[in-house]
Design a protein around this motif. Sequence first.
Motif, mmCIF file in Angstrom:
data_model
loop_
_atom_site.group_PDB
_atom_site.id
_atom_site.type_symbol
_atom_site.label_atom_id
_atom_site.label_comp_id
_atom_site.label_asym_id
_atom_site.label_seq_id
_atom_site.Cartn_x
_atom_site.Cartn_y
_atom_site.Cartn_z
ATOM 1 N N UNK A 1 -21.156 115.368 0.028
ATOM 2 C CA UNK A 1 -21.981 116.027 -0.976
ATOM 3 C C UNK A 1 -23.385 116.161 -0.420
ATOM 4 N N UNK B 1 -19.809 122.336 -14.116
ATOM 5 C CA UNK B 1 -20.134 123.450 -13.220
ATOM 6 C C UNK B 1 -19.020 123.614 -12.186
ATOM 7 N N UNK C 1 -21.622 128.190 -11.626
ATOM 8 C CA UNK C 1 -20.760 128.775 -12.642
ATOM 9 C C UNK C 1 -20.420 127.772 -13.740
ATOM 10 N N UNK C 2 -20.437 128.230 -14.989
ATOM 11 C CA UNK C 2 -20.107 127.370 -16.128
ATOM 12 C C UNK C 2 -19.630 128.244 -17.282
ATOM 13 N N UNK D 1 -17.610 115.867 -8.714
ATOM 14 C CA UNK D 1 -18.804 115.051 -8.531
ATOM 15 C C UNK D 1 -19.387 114.765 -9.907
ATOM 16 N N UNK E 1 -17.744 110.412 -6.870
ATOM 17 C CA UNK E 1 -16.894 111.575 -6.683
ATOM 18 C C UNK E 1 -15.459 111.100 -6.847
ATOM 19 N N UNK F 1 -14.463 122.829 -6.105
ATOM 20 C CA UNK F 1 -15.197 121.599 -6.408
ATOM 21 C C UNK F 1 -15.896 121.742 -7.757
ATOM 22 N N UNK F 2 -15.860 120.668 -8.531
ATOM 23 C CA UNK F 2 -16.526 120.636 -9.833
ATOM 24 C C UNK F 2 -17.732 119.713 -9.763
ATOM 25 N N UNK F 3 -18.746 120.046 -10.534
ATOM 26 C CA UNK F 3 -19.897 119.166 -10.736
ATOM 27 C C UNK F 3 -19.979 118.878 -12.233
ATOM 28 N N UNK G 1 -20.692 120.858 -1.682
ATOM 29 C CA UNK G 1 -19.806 119.830 -1.152
ATOM 30 C C UNK G 1 -18.967 120.473 -0.065
ATOM 31 N N UNK H 1 -11.245 112.667 -8.323
ATOM 32 C CA UNK H 1 -10.354 113.821 -8.347
ATOM 33 C C UNK H 1 -9.804 114.057 -9.741
ATOM 34 N N UNK I 1 -11.775 118.192 -6.447
ATOM 35 C CA UNK I 1 -12.818 117.175 -6.353
ATOM 36 C C UNK I 1 -13.839 117.380 -7.463
ATOM 37 N N UNK J 1 -22.668 113.628 -11.917
ATOM 38 C CA UNK J 1 -24.122 113.483 -11.781
ATOM 39 C C UNK J 1 -24.713 113.163 -13.152
ATOM 40 N N UNK K 1 -27.252 116.763 -1.337
ATOM 41 C CA UNK K 1 -28.195 116.722 -2.458
ATOM 42 C C UNK K 1 -29.610 116.886 -1.912
ATOM 43 N N UNK L 1 -22.694 110.992 0.759
ATOM 44 C CA UNK L 1 -23.756 111.698 0.051
ATOM 45 C C UNK L 1 -24.893 111.892 1.054
ATOM 46 N N UNK M 1 -23.055 125.286 -7.134
ATOM 47 C CA UNK M 1 -22.515 124.946 -8.461
ATOM 48 C C UNK M 1 -23.230 125.743 -9.545
ATOM 49 N N UNK N 1 -26.583 111.079 -8.373
ATOM 50 C CA UNK N 1 -25.165 111.307 -8.096
ATOM 51 C C UNK N 1 -24.442 109.967 -8.227
#
Lengths: 145, 145
Positions: free
Chosen positions: B37, A93, B122-123, A37, A49, A100-102, B49, A51, A35, A39, B39, B102, B120, A46
């Motif tokens: 999600x 992120x 980590x990058x 998200x 979302x 899950x990714x942001x 999420x 895939x 998944x 932003x 927020x 959301x 979130x 936001x």
Amino acid sequence: MASDAPADSVPALPDPVSRARLVDAVRFDRDGLVACIAQQHDTGEVLMMAWMNRTALEETLATGRVTYWSRSRAALWRKGETSGQVQRLIDLRLDCDGDTLLALVDQTGVACHTGRRSCFYRAMRGDALVALTEPEADPAELYGR
Amino acid sequence: MASDAPADSVPALPDPVSRARLVDAVRFDRDGLVACIAQQHDTGEVLMMAWMNRTALEETLATGRVTYWSRSRAALWRKGETSGQVQRLIDLRLDCDGDTLLALVDQTGVACHTGRRSCFYRAMRGDALVALTEPEADPAELYGR
């Protein structure tokens, strides 16, 4: 045209080895998807979302243009390819457990296929599910229908 | 204690009929789940999420305290029940196709089990996957381990 914008927004991932390192840290689900998200990077809005599979994520990192996997079409979905409403990747992120990714993005125009800026526009007000925002763009024009 | 806070933040959904109307608009997946999600309502920070089943969503709307479905534990996950790091529901938004929520929340303390405000964190920086933030709370204290 925005879709030809250079991938100059992703200085952190210049080489294939670094990109592979991030992809390898992602825990894709049983369908090979993660998944993501989106932003808006500066306003915090936001937008949506969707895939990604491994290929979509790799393409996103390599090009700086956000690409998803469309589950309904079973195909790569290069966001904005038809509509011009592209998402330029600013930073990606990964969450604590890697599933899950942001994506912090710069969204051209609108993210939602209804022509609204964000897909998250519905909420209960009183006893009715209402639209909190109006379309900013005409879907018929965005998609040439 | 924060977990005893009254559900005074959800004036929009006072009655079961209205709550049922929202729940009925959600398209749960083949596992009976919908992605949600969270927020922070005022800062725009994306905290986490997680997933809700119908019962978790109904409880969230009825109590004003965000409750998820833990896929790993296969049980309702009343956010903050153990750690005290509760999420008070401010508003709930449904996306265009009804398969993602959301939740605008007021997060007490930290959302992440690592003690960080957001999951979130980590990058990629250079060729390394790094933590962008440090824990604000000690997980051992949050979870009594």
